[in-house]
Scaffold this motif. Structure first.
Motif, PDB file in Angstrom:
ATOM      1  N   ALA A  14       0.945  -1.049   0.067  1.00  0.00           N
ATOM      2  CA  ALA A  14       0.138  -0.058   0.336  1.00  0.00           C
ATOM      3  C   ALA A  14       0.861   1.256   0.133  1.00  0.00           C
ATOM      4  CB  ALA A  14      -0.861  -0.134   0.703  1.00  0.00           C
ATOM      5  N   GLY A  15       0.341   1.915  -0.381  1.00  0.00           N
ATOM      6  CA  GLY A  15       1.369   3.442  -1.446  1.00  0.00           C
ATOM      7  C   GLY A  15       2.608   3.169  -2.031  1.00  0.00           C
ATOM      8  N   GLY A  16       2.500   2.221  -2.736  1.00  0.00           N
ATOM      9  CA  GLY A  16       3.506   2.161  -3.654  1.00  0.00           C
ATOM     10  C   GLY A  16       2.739   2.588  -5.330  1.00  0.00           C
ATOM     11  N   SER A  17       3.387   2.255  -6.231  1.00  0.00           N
ATOM     12  CA  SER A  17       3.004   1.914  -7.843  1.00  0.00           C
ATOM     13  C   SER A  17       3.645   1.249  -8.448  1.00  0.00           C
ATOM     14  CB  SER A  17       3.933   3.515  -8.257  1.00  0.00           C
ATOM     15  OG  SER A  17       4.048   4.390  -7.056  1.00  0.00           O
ATOM     16  N   LEU A  18       2.418   1.376  -9.627  1.00  0.00           N
ATOM     17  CA  LEU A  18       2.481   0.172 -10.791  1.00  0.00           C
ATOM     18  C   LEU A  18       1.676   1.010 -11.907  1.00  0.00           C
ATOM     19  CD1 LEU A  18       0.581  -3.172  -9.394  1.00  0.00           C
ATOM     20  CD2 LEU A  18       3.208  -3.025  -9.526  1.00  0.00           C
ATOM     21  N   ARG A  19       2.381  -0.004 -12.828  1.00  0.00           N
ATOM     22  CA  ARG A  19       2.365   0.159 -15.036  1.00  0.00           C
ATOM     23  C   ARG A  19       1.938  -0.538 -14.992  1.00  0.00           C
ATOM     24  NH1 ARG A  19       6.503   3.061 -18.464  1.00  0.00           N
ATOM     25  NH2 ARG A  19       5.524   5.018 -17.542  1.00  0.00           N
ATOM     26  N   LEU A  20       0.592  -0.657 -14.967  1.00  0.00           N
ATOM     27  CA  LEU A  20      -0.079  -1.678 -16.272  1.00  0.00           C
ATOM     28  C   LEU A  20       0.127  -1.328 -17.874  1.00  0.00           C
ATOM     29  CD1 LEU A  20      -3.012  -2.751 -14.321  1.00  0.00           C
ATOM     30  CD2 LEU A  20      -1.211  -3.615 -14.083  1.00  0.00           C
ATOM     31  N   SER A  21      -0.099  -1.795 -18.388  1.00  0.00           N
ATOM     32  CA  SER A  21       0.268  -1.825 -20.215  1.00  0.00           C
ATOM     33  C   SER A  21      -1.066  -2.548 -21.101  1.00  0.00           C
ATOM     34  CB  SER A  21       1.505  -1.603 -21.036  1.00  0.00           C
ATOM     35  OG  SER A  21       2.096  -1.251 -19.952  1.00  0.00           O
ATOM     36  N   CYS A  22      -1.210  -2.357 -22.003  1.00  0.00           N
ATOM     37  CA  CYS A  22      -2.007  -3.038 -22.866  1.00  0.00           C
ATOM     38  C   CYS A  22      -1.990  -3.288 -24.348  1.00  0.00           C
ATOM     39  CB  CYS A  22      -3.720  -2.534 -22.854  1.00  0.00           C
ATOM     40  SG  CYS A  22      -4.479  -3.212 -23.889  1.00  0.00           S
ATOM     41  N   VAL A  23      -1.522  -3.298 -24.686  1.00  0.00           N
ATOM     42  CA  VAL A  23      -0.853  -3.358 -26.265  1.00  0.00           C
ATOM     43  C   VAL A  23      -1.939  -4.021 -27.294  1.00  0.00           C
ATOM     44  CG1 VAL A  23       0.985  -3.866 -27.833  1.00  0.00           C
ATOM     45  CG2 VAL A  23       1.581  -4.238 -25.560  1.00  0.00           C
ATOM     46  N   ALA A  24      -1.868  -2.894 -28.344  1.00  0.00           N
ATOM     47  CA  ALA A  24      -3.589  -3.791 -29.151  1.00  0.00           C
ATOM     48  C   ALA A  24      -2.048  -2.599 -30.783  1.00  0.00           C
ATOM     49  CB  ALA A  24      -4.184  -2.843 -28.530  1.00  0.00           C
ATOM     50  N   SER A  25      -3.167  -2.955 -31.847  1.00  0.00           N
ATOM     51  CA  SER A  25      -2.696  -2.667 -33.318  1.00  0.00           C
ATOM     52  C   SER A  25      -2.794  -1.036 -33.158  1.00  0.00           C
ATOM     53  CB  SER A  25      -3.888  -3.108 -33.646  1.00  0.00           C
ATOM     54  OG  SER A  25      -4.812  -2.815 -33.899  1.00  0.00           O
ATOM     55  N   ARG A  26      -2.724  -0.580 -33.917  1.00  0.00           N
ATOM     56  CA  ARG A  26      -2.688   1.082 -33.744  1.00  0.00           C
ATOM     57  C   ARG A  26      -4.208   1.298 -34.334  1.00  0.00           C
ATOM     58  NH1 ARG A  26       1.320   5.455 -34.781  1.00  0.00           N
ATOM     59  NH2 ARG A  26      -0.137   6.968 -34.551  1.00  0.00           N
ATOM     60  N   SER A  27      -4.300   1.117 -35.342  1.00  0.00           N
ATOM     61  CA  SER A  27      -5.789   1.078 -35.477  1.00  0.00           C
ATOM     62  C   SER A  27      -6.833   1.182 -34.489  1.00  0.00           C
ATOM     63  CB  SER A  27      -6.322   0.086 -36.882  1.00  0.00           C
ATOM     64  OG  SER A  27      -5.997  -1.247 -36.728  1.00  0.00           O
ATOM     65  N   ILE A  28      -6.498  -0.494 -33.759  1.00  0.00           N
ATOM     66  CA  ILE A  28      -7.468  -0.232 -32.802  1.00  0.00           C
ATOM     67  C   ILE A  28      -7.039   0.498 -31.353  1.00  0.00           C
ATOM     68  CG2 ILE A  28      -7.668  -1.719 -30.352  1.00  0.00           C
ATOM     69  CD1 ILE A  28      -9.137  -2.465 -33.439  1.00  0.00           C
ATOM     70  N   ILE A  29      -5.941   1.358 -31.219  1.00  0.00           N
ATOM     71  CA  ILE A  29      -5.857   2.300 -30.049  1.00  0.00           C
ATOM     72  C   ILE A  29      -5.812   3.858 -30.251  1.00  0.00           C
ATOM     73  CG2 ILE A  29      -3.806   3.872 -29.024  1.00  0.00           C
ATOM     74  CD1 ILE A  29      -4.441   0.500 -27.710  1.00  0.00           C
ATOM     75  N   SER A  30      -6.076   4.206 -31.710  1.00  0.00           N
ATOM     76  CA  SER A  30      -5.795   4.749 -32.043  1.00  0.00           C
ATOM     77  C   SER A  30      -7.500   5.463 -32.877  1.00  0.00           C
ATOM     78  CB  SER A  30      -5.123   5.069 -33.710  1.00  0.00           C
ATOM     79  OG  SER A  30      -3.786   5.164 -33.706  1.00  0.00           O
ATOM     80  N   ASN A  31      -8.503   4.460 -32.625  1.00  0.00           N
ATOM     81  CA  ASN A  31      -9.989   5.178 -33.195  1.00  0.00           C
ATOM     82  C   ASN A  31     -10.972   4.217 -32.103  1.00  0.00           C
ATOM     83  OD1 ASN A  31      -8.922   5.607 -36.204  1.00  0.00           O
ATOM     84  ND2 ASN A  31      -8.069   3.741 -36.406  1.00  0.00           N
ATOM     85  N   ASN A  32     -10.438   3.925 -31.297  1.00  0.00           N
ATOM     86  CA  ASN A  32     -11.491   3.691 -30.350  1.00  0.00           C
ATOM     87  C   ASN A  32     -11.063   3.954 -28.369  1.00  0.00           C
ATOM     88  OD1 ASN A  32     -12.936   1.432 -31.711  1.00  0.00           O
ATOM     89  ND2 ASN A  32     -11.183   0.496 -32.222  1.00  0.00           N
ATOM     90  N   GLY A  95      -6.645  -6.357  -7.621  1.00  0.00           N
ATOM     91  CA  GLY A  95      -7.963  -7.013  -8.423  1.00  0.00           C
ATOM     92  C   GLY A  95      -7.211  -7.628  -9.834  1.00  0.00           C
ATOM     93  N   VAL A  96      -8.067  -7.887 -10.536  1.00  0.00           N
ATOM     94  CA  VAL A  96      -7.656  -8.393 -11.828  1.00  0.00           C
ATOM     95  C   VAL A  96      -8.156  -7.640 -12.742  1.00  0.00           C
ATOM     96  CG1 VAL A  96      -7.690 -10.526 -13.694  1.00  0.00           C
ATOM     97  CG2 VAL A  96      -8.054 -11.517 -11.455  1.00  0.00           C
ATOM     98  N   TYR A  97      -7.491  -6.947 -13.613  1.00  0.00           N
ATOM     99  CA  TYR A  97      -7.590  -5.914 -14.212  1.00  0.00           C
ATOM    100  C   TYR A  97      -7.632  -6.154 -15.726  1.00  0.00           C
ATOM    101  CZ  TYR A  97      -7.105  -2.392 -10.602  1.00  0.00           C
ATOM    102  OH  TYR A  97      -7.210  -1.959  -9.440  1.00  0.00           O
ATOM    103  N   TYR A  98      -8.946  -5.331 -16.201  1.00  0.00           N
ATOM    104  CA  TYR A  98      -8.748  -5.513 -17.894  1.00  0.00           C
ATOM    105  C   TYR A  98      -8.451  -5.496 -18.293  1.00  0.00           C
ATOM    106  CZ  TYR A  98     -10.400 -10.371 -15.689  1.00  0.00           C
ATOM    107  OH  TYR A  98     -10.447 -11.429 -14.933  1.00  0.00           O
ATOM    108  N   CYS A  99      -7.682  -4.552 -20.276  1.00  0.00           N
ATOM    109  CA  CYS A  99      -7.950  -3.753 -20.680  1.00  0.00           C
ATOM    110  C   CYS A  99      -9.425  -4.502 -21.534  1.00  0.00           C
ATOM    111  CB  CYS A  99      -6.425  -3.999 -21.727  1.00  0.00           C
ATOM    112  SG  CYS A  99      -6.614  -2.645 -23.045  1.00  0.00           S
ATOM    113  N   ASN A 100     -10.104  -3.474 -21.848  1.00  0.00           N
ATOM    114  CA  ASN A 100     -10.763  -3.461 -22.686  1.00  0.00           C
ATOM    115  C   ASN A 100     -11.403  -2.077 -23.991  1.00  0.00           C
ATOM    116  OD1 ASN A 100     -14.378  -2.481 -22.719  1.00  0.00           O
ATOM    117  ND2 ASN A 100     -13.777  -4.635 -23.149  1.00  0.00           N
ATOM    118  N   SER A 101     -11.431  -2.658 -25.054  1.00  0.00           N
ATOM    119  CA  SER A 101     -11.570  -1.649 -26.315  1.00  0.00           C
ATOM    120  C   SER A 101     -13.382  -1.600 -26.813  1.00  0.00           C
ATOM    121  CB  SER A 101     -10.666  -2.444 -27.359  1.00  0.00           C
ATOM    122  OG  SER A 101     -10.719  -1.772 -28.919  1.00  0.00           O
ATOM    123  N   GLY A 102     -13.340  -0.186 -27.144  1.00  0.00           N
ATOM    124  CA  GLY A 102     -14.674   0.239 -27.653  1.00  0.00           C
ATOM    125  C   GLY A 102     -15.591   0.798 -26.478  1.00  0.00           C
ATOM    126  N   LEU A 103     -15.114   1.660 -25.723  1.00  0.00           N
ATOM    127  CA  LEU A 103     -16.319   0.916 -24.772  1.00  0.00           C
ATOM    128  C   LEU A 103     -17.296   2.516 -25.168  1.00  0.00           C
ATOM    129  CD1 LEU A 103     -13.250   0.892 -22.977  1.00  0.00           C
ATOM    130  CD2 LEU A 103     -14.756   2.314 -21.448  1.00  0.00           C
TER     131      LEU A 103
END
Length: 126
Positions: A14-32, A95-103
């Motif tokens: 508690a009090g610490g830091s984390l970075r989560l990353s989600c990799v996807a295609s450029r078109s997905i990242i750019s358009n959604n 918890g379990v963290y999930y990346c989601n596209s198209g919200l």
């Protein structure tokens, strides 16, 4: 087939830091609208943060009240990723963290898109 691949979970105090990353295609990242959800044991999956596409994405982010001021969602177009920077984490962030596209947001309610990553576990200890 659209793929979202998460990484960066782990155990932190508690009090610490984390970075989560989600990799996807450029078109997905750019358009959604991209988002991070989490699911704690015995609880429903909930939206943590969402970011709209566009160069001015800093103005188009939304956060759960419980993480405002502690988490930041960022697009990295150079790496085709959407990152969740987590700081001052608390036990309740576990918890379990999930990346989601198209919200989609209808009035004031967010609805997830159809594409999910496999999830990454975050465990915060006191």
């Amino acid at each position: 087939q659209v793929q979202l691949v998460e990484s960066g979970g782990g155990s932190v105090q508690a009090g610490g830091s984390l970075r989560l990353s989600c990799v996807a295609s450029r078109s997905i990242i750019s358009n959604n609208i991209m988002g991070w959800y989490r699911q704690a044991p015995g609880k429903q999956r909930e939206l943590v943060a969402a970011v709209a596409p566009g160069k001015r994405s800093g103005l188009n982010r939304d956060y759960a009240d419980s993480v405002k001021g502690r988490f930041t969602i960022l697009r990295d177009y150079a790496r085709n990723t959407v990152n969740l920077e987590m700081s001052n984490v608390q036990v309740e962030d576990t918890g379990v963290y999930y990346c989601n596209s198209g919200l989609k947001k209808v009035l004031s309610t967010w609805y997830p898109g159809d594409v999910w990553g496999q999830g990454t576990q975050v465990t915060v200890s006191s």
